[in-house]
Enzyme design. Structure first.
Site, PDB file in Angstrom:
ATOM      1  N   HIS A   5     -82.457 -61.401 -69.238  1.00 43.11           N
ATOM      2  CA  HIS A   5     -83.608 -61.937 -69.956  1.00 43.11           C
ATOM      3  C   HIS A   5     -83.268 -63.145 -70.821  1.00 43.11           C
ATOM      4  CE1 HIS A   5     -86.571 -58.450 -69.427  1.00 43.11           C
ATOM      5  NE2 HIS A   5     -85.512 -58.147 -68.699  1.00 43.11           N
ATOM      6  N   ASP A  21     -90.767 -62.241 -75.160  1.00 41.92           N
ATOM      7  CA  ASP A  21     -90.415 -61.580 -73.909  1.00 41.92           C
ATOM      8  C   ASP A  21     -91.456 -60.502 -73.623  1.00 41.92           C
ATOM      9  OD1 ASP A  21     -89.121 -59.761 -71.983  1.00 41.92           O
ATOM     10  OD2 ASP A  21     -87.310 -60.919 -72.396  1.00 41.92           O
ATOM     11  N   GLN A  39     -71.996 -68.483 -61.438  1.00 42.95           N
ATOM     12  CA  GLN A  39     -72.754 -68.146 -60.228  1.00 42.95           C
ATOM     13  C   GLN A  39     -73.534 -69.316 -59.632  1.00 42.95           C
ATOM     14  OE1 GLN A  39     -74.354 -64.183 -59.400  1.00 42.95           O
ATOM     15  NE2 GLN A  39     -76.370 -65.093 -59.618  1.00 42.95           N
ATOM     16  N   HIS A  78     -77.728 -57.647 -56.206  1.00 41.36           N
ATOM     17  CA  HIS A  78     -78.542 -56.558 -56.720  1.00 41.36           C
ATOM     18  C   HIS A  78     -80.022 -56.933 -56.794  1.00 41.36           C
ATOM     19  CE1 HIS A  78     -78.085 -59.243 -60.040  1.00 41.36           C
ATOM     20  NE2 HIS A  78     -78.725 -58.486 -60.903  1.00 41.36           N
ATOM     21  N   TRP A 136     -83.791 -61.081 -60.688  1.00 45.29           N
ATOM     22  CA  TRP A 136     -84.641 -62.240 -60.424  1.00 45.29           C
ATOM     23  C   TRP A 136     -83.902 -63.556 -60.622  1.00 45.29           C
ATOM     24  CZ3 TRP A 136     -87.998 -63.493 -57.299  1.00 45.29           C
ATOM     25  CH2 TRP A 136     -88.885 -64.550 -57.476  1.00 45.29           C
ATOM     26  N   SER A 160     -80.705 -64.104 -60.118  1.00 42.32           N
ATOM     27  CA  SER A 160     -79.823 -64.247 -58.957  1.00 42.32           C
ATOM     28  C   SER A 160     -80.615 -64.618 -57.714  1.00 42.32           C
ATOM     29  CB  SER A 160     -79.049 -62.949 -58.717  1.00 42.32           C
ATOM     30  OG  SER A 160     -78.117 -62.715 -59.746  1.00 42.32           O
ATOM     31  N   ALA A 172     -85.204 -51.285 -62.046  1.00 41.07           N
ATOM     32  CA  ALA A 172     -86.217 -52.195 -62.590  1.00 41.07           C
ATOM     33  C   ALA A 172     -86.911 -52.973 -61.474  1.00 41.07           C
ATOM     34  CB  ALA A 172     -85.595 -53.117 -63.633  1.00 41.07           C
ATOM     35  N   ASP A 173     -87.068 -54.309 -61.658  1.00 40.18           N
ATOM     36  CA  ASP A 173     -87.828 -55.106 -60.697  1.00 40.18           C
ATOM     37  C   ASP A 173     -87.084 -55.350 -59.399  1.00 40.18           C
ATOM     38  OD1 ASP A 173     -85.976 -56.675 -62.205  1.00 40.18           O
ATOM     39  OD2 ASP A 173     -86.947 -58.494 -61.475  1.00 40.18           O
ATOM     40  N   GLN A 174     -85.822 -54.943 -59.334  1.00 41.17           N
ATOM     41  CA  GLN A 174     -84.980 -55.314 -58.196  1.00 41.17           C
ATOM     42  C   GLN A 174     -85.468 -54.710 -56.871  1.00 41.17           C
ATOM     43  OE1 GLN A 174     -81.155 -54.022 -59.634  1.00 41.17           O
ATOM     44  NE2 GLN A 174     -81.375 -55.250 -61.496  1.00 41.17           N
TER      45      GLN A 174
END
Length: 492
Positions: free
Chosen positions: A21, A126, A376, A391, A394, A396, A414-416
């Site tokens: 986040h 957030d 990354q 994973h 978002w 990534s 979560a959102d993954q």
């Protein structure tokens, strides 16, 4: 006085204090600072100290004349072992310990900012921090929400009441995870139980803490002045139309790391872990599109057993396949990757593999490179990278899209889960391997994605769209300029 305020908008950012986040929040905060705004960025003390230790980004930002950091205590000692319950505990702790300090930061009691700054004219909160929204609204400071997850997950979380009404949440005992889900408008032919955000699997009753937490956070969509998403319009136009039915004003300004680069920001990516750049030198020695890059983000953990003996045996055996030591996730991934025959670069955080009693050493061979943390964005942009085993966080996912790198998705929570479904079935830029962890599947998927020209073409086309979106007349760039004007209007 109104004219002076208009010239000096002051935006307070309040991120959710975990790795996924904070970086997009910081990127946006810097871009607004470069647009002439005063920025106050709130961190919890623990997170701020960790970022200072591992990332030069904070010092760079703090040197800017209109950018400052403030900290709040989190005071969390959680006994929960499940990541999502740790998250809920953290939010509750921050609400209990920080509300008064947050009020004072928003509106000082004596009416004067200690640094002589103009009053806070807007909060960018957030979306997973309800306290950031509630207290600001109480103090009559306008709030714009920023959701750092994928638009499809934002809409799925908003649909929790409908899922409960239809009896699709909580999952019944012994639920078939492949049963279709009908309660998320616009996704009826797409989602299975296993594709809903992974945090919803933990719910035991309609009044479960997890469901209440996400439902409360999602309900703020309709109360906010606007919503900011780290996405670009062509990526999720149908989902965005559904979200706009709740929150009409949405600024899609992503991918933020590309927008940041396009607007001449030079701040490095903020990280909770110290980056090991030795992997770039190793990648420089590899053929083009020959390397599988593996990183499971900052939260995912695995089980492991006798890793050192296992690895040394592998290295000494040469390139042959391995058929022993089954039963542990880490080993299954490692077996599958080795048996695929491809070179690979694997980010192994010190806390990634459970069950290793001695400190994990970092090994590098001709075919294999392990690092504790990698730069990354730079890695994904390297010509040696052929695919990304991820994973499906978002950040990534967007970074992989922007680099034109196809994905193998192994979501954790979560959102993954829903993001990985979109990667595989909607955008068709990768394959979804959720809820599967065996060496044969890993091997076959690595082999497939590394040579699949259809996937490579699809993600390359999407990368071009992403890059166009942040250019001067692109949708994300223009939306950012509209956001700047919107925030200026709030300070009048």
């Amino acid at each position: 006085m109104a004219e002076d305020k208009a010239k000096n908008p002051h935006v307070l950012f309040f991120p959710f204090p975990i790795q996924g986040h904070i970086p997009p929040m910081l990127k946006l905060a810097e871009l607004l600072s470069l647009s002439g705004f005063h920025i106050t960025f709130l961190n919890t003390e623990t997170i701020h100290n960790r970022l200072l230790k591992n990332s030069p980004a904070l010092e760079q930002l703090a040197q800017q004349p209109r950018f400052r950091f403030k900290t709040l205590p989190d005071g969390l000692t959680s006994n929960n072992t499940e990541p999502i319950l740790q998250v809920v505990d953290l939010v509750d702790s921050i609400r209990a310990r920080c509300s008064e300090l947050y009020r004072e930061t928003l509106v000082p009691q004596n009416g004067e900012d200690p640094d002589g700054w103009p009053p806070v004219t807007c909060v960018v909160a957030d979306g997973m921090m309800p306290v950031a929204f509630d207290v600001a609204e109480e103090m009559m400071v306008p709030v714009i929400l920023l959701r750092t997850s994928s638009p499809c997950s934002v809409w799925a979380y908003y649909s929790i009441p409908e899922l409960i009404k239809r009896g699709e949440l909580p999952f019944p005992e012994e639920a078939d995870m492949d049963d279709p889900i009908q309660g998320v408008e616009g996704m009826q032919s797409l989602l299975r139980r296993r594709d809903l955000p992974g945090t919803l699997r933990h719910a035991k009753s309609p009044n479960d803490r997890v469901l209440e937490f996400f439902n409360t956070a999602s309900n703020n969509l309709g109360r906010a002045k606007a919503l900011i998403l780290n996405a670009f319009e062509p990526l999720d136009s149908l989902v965005l139309s559904h979200i706009r039915s709740v929150c009409p004003i949405i600024y899609t300004i992503g991918p933020l790391h590309l927008l940041q680069r396009n607007l001449n920001s030079s701040t490095n990516f903020p990280s909770f872990w110290l980056q090991d750049r030795s992997c770039i030198k190793w990648l420089d020695s590899q053929p083009n599109k020959s390397v599988v890059y593996i990183s499971f983000g900052s939260i995912t953990t695995m089980t492991g057993y006798k890793f050192h003996e296992f690895f040394h045996g592998l290295v000494n055996s040469g390139h042959g396949s391995i058929t022993t030591m089954t039963g542990y996730k880490f080993h299954e991934f490692f077996h599958g990757l080795v048996n695929s025959g491809h070179r690979f670069l694997w980010v192994i955080r010190p806390d990634l593999v459970q069950g290793i009693t001695t400190e994990l050493e970092i090994y590098t061979t001709e075919r294999v490179c392990f690092v504790p943390w990698a730069p990354q964005e730079e890695v994904l942009a390297h010509p040696a990278i052929g695919c990304f085993l991820t994973h499906s966080g978002w950040n990534s996912t967007l970074e992989s899209i922007a680099a034109g790198v196809p994905m193998i998705c192994w979501p954790f929570f979560a959102d993954q889960q829903i993001t990985s479904r979109y990667v595989g079935e909607v955008w068709k830029i990768g394959v979804d391997m959720k809820d599967t962890c065996d060496r044969n599947t890993i091997e076959s998927m690595a082999r497939k994605v590394m040579v699949d020209e259809g996937l490579r073409k699809s993600v390359s086309e999407m990368a071009n769209i992403a890059r166009e979106s942040v250019k001067e007349n692109g949708s994300s760039n223009m939306n950012f300029q509209k956001l700047v004007q919107h925030i200026k209007s709030l300070s009048i």
